[in-house]
Design a protein around this motif. Structure first.
Motif, PDB file in Angstrom:
ATOM      1  N   GLU A  99       0.830  -1.210   0.000  1.00 31.29           N
ATOM      2  CA  GLU A  99       0.000   0.000   0.000  1.00 31.29           C
ATOM      3  C   GLU A  99       0.858   1.251   0.000  1.00 31.29           C
ATOM      4  O   GLU A  99       2.038   1.209   0.326  1.00 31.29           O
ATOM      5  CB  GLU A  99      -0.943  -0.009   1.197  1.00 31.29           C
ATOM      6  N   CYS A 145       0.642   4.882   1.756  1.00 31.34           N
ATOM      7  CA  CYS A 145      -0.112   5.646   2.756  1.00 31.34           C
ATOM      8  C   CYS A 145       0.613   6.950   3.044  1.00 31.34           C
ATOM      9  O   CYS A 145       1.640   7.260   2.448  1.00 31.34           O
ATOM     10  CB  CYS A 145      -0.296   4.819   4.022  1.00 31.34           C
ATOM     11  N   THR A 168       2.428   7.791   5.430  1.00 28.90           N
ATOM     12  CA  THR A 168       3.810   7.623   5.894  1.00 28.90           C
ATOM     13  C   THR A 168       4.781   7.602   4.710  1.00 28.90           C
ATOM     14  O   THR A 168       5.882   8.146   4.784  1.00 28.90           O
ATOM     15  CB  THR A 168       3.933   6.325   6.721  1.00 28.90           C
ATOM     16  N   HIS A 213       5.116  -0.809   3.982  1.00 31.22           N
ATOM     17  CA  HIS A 213       5.295  -1.477   5.278  1.00 31.22           C
ATOM     18  C   HIS A 213       4.293  -2.599   5.505  1.00 31.22           C
ATOM     19  O   HIS A 213       4.673  -3.668   5.945  1.00 31.22           O
ATOM     20  CB  HIS A 213       5.364  -0.491   6.444  1.00 31.22           C
ATOM     21  N   CYS A 262      -2.252  -0.560   7.229  1.00 30.24           N
ATOM     22  CA  CYS A 262      -1.584   0.024   8.397  1.00 30.24           C
ATOM     23  C   CYS A 262      -2.528   0.968   9.142  1.00 30.24           C
ATOM     24  O   CYS A 262      -2.437   1.111  10.366  1.00 30.24           O
ATOM     25  CB  CYS A 262      -0.311   0.746   7.983  1.00 30.24           C
TER      26      CYS A 262
HETATM   27 ZN   LIG Z   1       1.201   3.148   6.497  1.00 31.54          ZN
END
Ligand SMILES: [Zn+2]
Ligand SMILES: [Zn+2]
Length: 365
Positions: free
Chosen positions: A40, A42, A44, A64, A164
């Motif tokens: 994914e 995201c 972060t 992650h 996440c």
């Molecule tokens: Zn993430």
């Protein structure tokens, strides 16, 4: 010809993502190789690309939380549930690795996210050390990485749709101790906030107010279980009145901040009722400071204020259980309607950075 795998590499902050070829790794005893199915993109990853996280050993292979099929393994491997892992199994793994269980943080403070040995796939491993991120055709499972099975009845797309964000949301909702019928305000309904709305609803909350500036996100939050929405296009004073109107002027029992905006922390302290709880989980990176009035916003109100950064194995494990049992009731699968090929990772990253996508899915196989 030796086998090679392609991975999308982030060479350095603010440098374009590039595809690189990696040799198939030799497996150490206790290691495994996954053929990636999904990873994914995201918020972060956006922070990583903007160089906003400390101690990142660029170049890295981001990604992650991921799902993959076990392609190869060396030695006998089992999940923490005690189930044997076999070639072909569809698994996911805790991205956090190598917390030592020997230091003060692990053993005394019970805060393994402060463990100095802590490593995270897709964030704190360098691409020079191998296939240690999810934006890749294969991911190297170092010995001791905690893999768990994606149960047959759980579509991998549902789990990775939460991804996440779901794991972090579960930690935040745990800290909020939502009781049946309580009112909850979720400030910021990106991927973490959407899952907080869903988990608040599953926790039996009564009124669930989603606050955000993006209309699509507010609409989706209603599908996740929000009972009302407040747009940031309304001035702050009016927003406060709107929330007060929903709670007989008392304010909400629980506020969970998931926006990453410093102002949202101050606003949350205005919105929470006297004696209420507030969890701050949106400030994963340093987004600046904000002025707080301790007397009016904390002391006098008896606010229980808590911080939440990252998550532990238990949150990851229970997230798979939640996705399995409530993945039909709550549309995590709809969080990532578009999937991007590995070669389009840069496009996916840009869409998330521009907030045109809440999060994006990388579909590898
Ligand atoms: Zn993430
Ligand atoms: Zn430790």
């Amino acid at each position: 010809m030796p086998k090679t795998y392609l991975a999308a590499v982030m060479p350095a902050p603010n440098v374009p993502i590039e595809l690189r070829e990696f040799p198939e790794p030799e497996l150490e005893q206790g290691a495994a190789l996954l053929h990636t199915m999904y990873s994914e993109v995201c918020g972060t990853d956006v922070h990583l690309h903007h160089g906003k996280l400390a101690g990142v050993p660029y170049p890295i292979i981001p990604g992650h939380v991921s799902v993959g099929a076990v392609a190869k393994m060396r030695g006998k491997l089992t999940t923490p549930d005690g189930d044997p892992i076999k070639e072909g199994d569809v698994v996911t793994f805790l991205d956090v690795h190598e917390t030592c269980n020997h230091c003060y943080h692990c053993l005394v403070a019970n805060q393994p996210n402060r463990c100095p040995s802590r490593k995270v796939y897709g964030i704190t491993y360098s691409a020079n050390d191998g296939l240690l991120g999810g934006w890749s055709q294969a991911i190297y499972m170092k010995p001791g990485v905690k893999m768990i099975h994606i149960p047959k009845e759980l579509a991998p797309e549902t789990f990775i749709g939460g991804g996440c964000g779901l794991v972090t949301a579960l930690h935040a909702v745990d800290l909020a101790h939502i009781r049946l019928g309580e009112s909850v305000a979720v400030l910021g309904v990106g991927p973490v906030g959407q899952s907080i709305v869903a988990l608040s609803s599953l926790s039996g909350a009564g009124e669930i107010v989603a606050v955000d500036g993006v209309q699509d996100r507010l609409d989706f939050a209603k599908r996740m279980g929000a009972t009302s929405t407040v747009t940031l296009k309304t001035p702050r004073k009016e927003r406060l009145s709107q929330v007060h109107a929903l709670t007989r002027g008392r304010g909400v029992d629980v506020v969970i901040e998931a926006s990453g905006h410093p102002d949202a922390v101050s606003e949350g302290l205005d919105i929470v009722r006297d004696g209420g709880r507030m969890v701050v989980c949106g400030h994963y990176t340093d987004n600046g400071s904000v002025e707080i009035h301790p007397h009016w916003q904390i002391n006098r109100k008896h606010v229980d204020l808590r911080g939440c950064w990252g998550s532990r194995f238990e949150h990851f494990h229970r997230s798979v259980a939640i996705a399995t049992h409530s993945g039909t009731a709550k549309p995590w699968i709809g969080m990532t309607s578009d999937a991007y090929a590995l070669k389009d990772a840069a496009i996916a990253l840009q869409l998330v950075a521009d907030r045109r996508k809440t999060k994006a899915l990388i579909k590898v196989a």
